[in-house]
Design an enzyme around this catalytic site. Structure first.
Site, PDB file in Angstrom:
ATOM      1  N   LYS A  13       0.810  -1.175   0.136  1.00 18.98           N
ATOM      2  CA  LYS A  13      -0.086  -0.019  -0.051  1.00 18.98           C
ATOM      3  C   LYS A  13       0.821   1.312   0.048  1.00 18.98           C
ATOM      4  O   LYS A  13       0.415   2.242  -0.794  1.00 18.98           O
ATOM      5  CB  LYS A  13      -0.798   0.195   1.102  1.00 18.98           C
ATOM      6  CG  LYS A  13      -1.998  -0.919   1.369  1.00 18.98           C
ATOM      7  CD  LYS A  13      -2.887  -0.843   2.579  1.00 18.98           C
ATOM      8  CE  LYS A  13      -1.969  -0.655   3.929  1.00 18.98           C
ATOM      9  NZ  LYS A  13      -1.572  -2.159   4.413  1.00 18.98           N
ATOM     10  N   ARG A  88      -9.411   1.716   9.402  1.00 18.10           N
ATOM     11  CA  ARG A  88      -9.112   0.331   9.586  1.00 18.10           C
ATOM     12  C   ARG A  88     -10.301  -0.087  10.434  1.00 18.10           C
ATOM     13  O   ARG A  88      -9.881  -1.504  10.622  1.00 18.10           O
ATOM     14  CB  ARG A  88      -7.830   0.350  10.436  1.00 18.10           C
ATOM     15  CG  ARG A  88      -6.841  -0.015   9.418  1.00 18.10           C
ATOM     16  CD  ARG A  88      -5.434   0.100  10.263  1.00 18.10           C
ATOM     17  NE  ARG A  88      -4.070  -0.534   9.801  1.00 18.10           N
ATOM     18  CZ  ARG A  88      -3.002  -0.083   9.284  1.00 18.10           C
ATOM     19  NH1 ARG A  88      -2.870   1.138   8.904  1.00 18.10           N
ATOM     20  NH2 ARG A  88      -2.060  -0.900   9.063  1.00 18.10           N
ATOM     21  N   ARG A 127      11.246  -6.740   4.857  1.00 21.22           N
ATOM     22  CA  ARG A 127      11.267  -5.115   5.417  1.00 21.22           C
ATOM     23  C   ARG A 127      11.643  -5.013   6.706  1.00 21.22           C
ATOM     24  O   ARG A 127      12.292  -4.071   6.911  1.00 21.22           O
ATOM     25  CB  ARG A 127       9.714  -4.705   4.971  1.00 21.22           C
ATOM     26  CG  ARG A 127       9.596  -3.135   5.049  1.00 21.22           C
ATOM     27  CD  ARG A 127       8.284  -2.697   4.830  1.00 21.22           C
ATOM     28  NE  ARG A 127       7.154  -2.886   5.764  1.00 21.22           N
ATOM     29  CZ  ARG A 127       5.947  -2.802   5.985  1.00 21.22           C
ATOM     30  NH1 ARG A 127       5.352  -2.463   4.755  1.00 21.22           N
ATOM     31  NH2 ARG A 127       5.069  -2.951   6.903  1.00 21.22           N
ATOM     32  N   ARG A 133      12.213  -2.065  11.452  1.00 16.36           N
ATOM     33  CA  ARG A 133      10.982  -1.749  12.188  1.00 16.36           C
ATOM     34  C   ARG A 133      10.586  -2.610  13.231  1.00 16.36           C
ATOM     35  O   ARG A 133      10.632  -3.735  13.010  1.00 16.36           O
ATOM     36  CB  ARG A 133       9.684  -1.876  11.010  1.00 16.36           C
ATOM     37  CG  ARG A 133       9.736  -0.656  10.244  1.00 16.36           C
ATOM     38  CD  ARG A 133       8.531  -0.687   9.188  1.00 16.36           C
ATOM     39  NE  ARG A 133       7.269  -1.043   9.731  1.00 16.36           N
ATOM     40  CZ  ARG A 133       6.278  -0.770   9.189  1.00 16.36           C
ATOM     41  NH1 ARG A 133       6.192  -0.368   7.877  1.00 16.36           N
ATOM     42  NH2 ARG A 133       4.906  -1.158   9.863  1.00 16.36           N
ATOM     43  N   ARG A 144      -0.316  -8.932  13.351  1.00 15.98           N
ATOM     44  CA  ARG A 144      -1.000  -7.851  12.603  1.00 15.98           C
ATOM     45  C   ARG A 144      -1.912  -8.418  11.656  1.00 15.98           C
ATOM     46  O   ARG A 144      -2.759  -7.681  11.460  1.00 15.98           O
ATOM     47  CB  ARG A 144       0.176  -6.958  11.915  1.00 15.98           C
ATOM     48  CG  ARG A 144       1.199  -6.003  13.025  1.00 15.98           C
ATOM     49  CD  ARG A 144       2.341  -5.472  12.345  1.00 15.98           C
ATOM     50  NE  ARG A 144       1.983  -4.559  11.469  1.00 15.98           N
ATOM     51  CZ  ARG A 144       2.483  -4.036  10.540  1.00 15.98           C
ATOM     52  NH1 ARG A 144       3.539  -4.618  10.050  1.00 15.98           N
ATOM     53  NH2 ARG A 144       2.287  -2.806   9.870  1.00 15.98           N
TER      54      ARG A 144
HETATM   55  P1  AMP Z   1       0.984   0.661   8.582  1.00 11.56           P
HETATM   56  O1  AMP Z   1       2.358   1.400   8.364  1.00 11.56           O
HETATM   57  O2  AMP Z   1      -0.072   1.441   7.954  1.00 11.56           O
HETATM   58  O3  AMP Z   1       0.960  -0.931   8.556  1.00 11.56           O
HETATM   59  O4  AMP Z   1       0.850   1.100  10.443  1.00 11.56           O
HETATM   60  C1  AMP Z   1       1.454   0.616  11.232  1.00 11.56           C
HETATM   61  C2  AMP Z   1       1.036   0.626  12.594  1.00 11.56           C
HETATM   62  O5  AMP Z   1       0.500   2.086  13.093  1.00 11.56           O
HETATM   63  C3  AMP Z   1      -0.198  -0.288  12.624  1.00 11.56           C
HETATM   64  O6  AMP Z   1       0.178  -1.580  12.917  1.00 11.56           O
HETATM   65  C4  AMP Z   1      -0.807   0.307  13.693  1.00 11.56           C
HETATM   66  O7  AMP Z   1      -0.277   0.283  14.951  1.00 11.56           O
HETATM   67  C5  AMP Z   1      -0.633   1.858  13.642  1.00 11.56           C
HETATM   68  N1  AMP Z   1      -1.836   2.498  12.679  1.00 11.56           N
HETATM   69  C6  AMP Z   1      -1.697   2.844  11.355  1.00 11.56           C
HETATM   70  N2  AMP Z   1      -2.915   2.984  10.736  1.00 11.56           N
HETATM   71  C7  AMP Z   1      -4.020   2.999  11.907  1.00 11.56           C
HETATM   72  C8  AMP Z   1      -5.442   2.967  11.890  1.00 11.56           C
HETATM   73  N3  AMP Z   1      -5.858   3.507  10.867  1.00 11.56           N
HETATM   74  N4  AMP Z   1      -5.746   2.676  13.186  1.00 11.56           N
HETATM   75  C9  AMP Z   1      -5.343   2.219  13.990  1.00 11.56           C
HETATM   76  N5  AMP Z   1      -3.852   2.212  14.021  1.00 11.56           N
HETATM   77  C10 AMP Z   1      -3.259   2.372  13.015  1.00 11.56           C
END
Ligand code: AMP
Length: 190
Positions: A13, A88, A127, A133, A144
């Site tokens: 994404k 989400r 990654r 990370r 996740r």
């Molecule tokens: P991502 O890079 O989009 O995978 O986001 C990394 C982490 O940020 C996720 O695993 C959540 O802990 C947090 N996060 C990102 N976007 C959201 C969201 N819309 N709602 C809740 N937590 C989020």
């Protein structure tokens, strides 16, 4: 255009949204990136979000919704945006609907980027090594994915019922996937 990109962690994404948003001349807004920036800079929001992120849990809706409400009020988002990783949860879908309705706006389309589970785990592990990370240890990766299936996958039905959802295969070369997304976006605008 006002667009969302939804998909499991590791589907690509982030990479795709930057490319697509640049072409369309709209900001790519990633809640994950905003949270990571805040964690790195040890802001109040970062301190609150960190433990959830490290555990592979979602940050609470109230924090996430406030963040997005604020970000969408910035001038660069006035003519469109591509939201990556938000909404989400059902509560986030409702909040986004409210934010847009307050301005008499609506979404033009939602891209669902799909990928096979094994492929996702191996991409995420790679990654994690490359980017260091802390939310990407194998155990956390699996968690996740589970959280995604439980909380976020059901949102697909909401947008598909609204007839604004396009499913795109996220496997293959970056450029090939971008082309598929481009096609999906043309279907939104026609
Ligand atoms: P991502 O890079 O989009 O995978 O986001 C990394 C982490 O940020 C996720 O695993 C959540 O802990 C947090 N996060 C990102 N976007 C959201 C969201 N819309 N709602 C809740 N937590 C989020």
């Amino acid at each position: 255009m006002r667009l969302l990109i939804i998909g499991p962690p590791g589907a690509g994404k982030g990479t795709q949204s930057v490319l697509i948003a640049e072409k369309l001349g709209i900001p790519a807004i990633s809640t994950g990136d905003i949270f990571r920036y805040n964690v790195k800079n040890e802001t109040e929001l970062g301190k609150k979000a960190k433990s959830y992120m490290d555990a592979g849990e979602y940050v609470p809706d109230s924090l996430t919704n406030d963040l997005v409400r604020d970000r969408l009020s910035h001038e660069d988002a006035a003519n469109g945006f591509l939201l990556d990783g938000y909404p989400r949860t059902k509560a986030q879908v409702e909040t986004l609907d409210e934010i847009l309705a307050e301005q008499n706006l609506s979404l033009d389309g939602v891209i669902l980027l799909e990928a096979d589970q094994d492929e996702l785990v191996s991409r995420l592990a790679k990654r994690a090594q490359e980017q260091g990370r802390t939310d990407d240890s194998e155990e956390v990766i699996r968690h996740r994915l589970d959280v995604y299936l439980e909380e976020t996958a059901p949102l697909v039905n909401i947008y598909s019922d609204r007839e604004i959802l396009a499913k795109v295969d996220g496997l293959g070369e970056i450029q090939a996937v971008t082309e598929r997304i481009d096609e999906a976006i043309s279907s939104f605008s026609s």
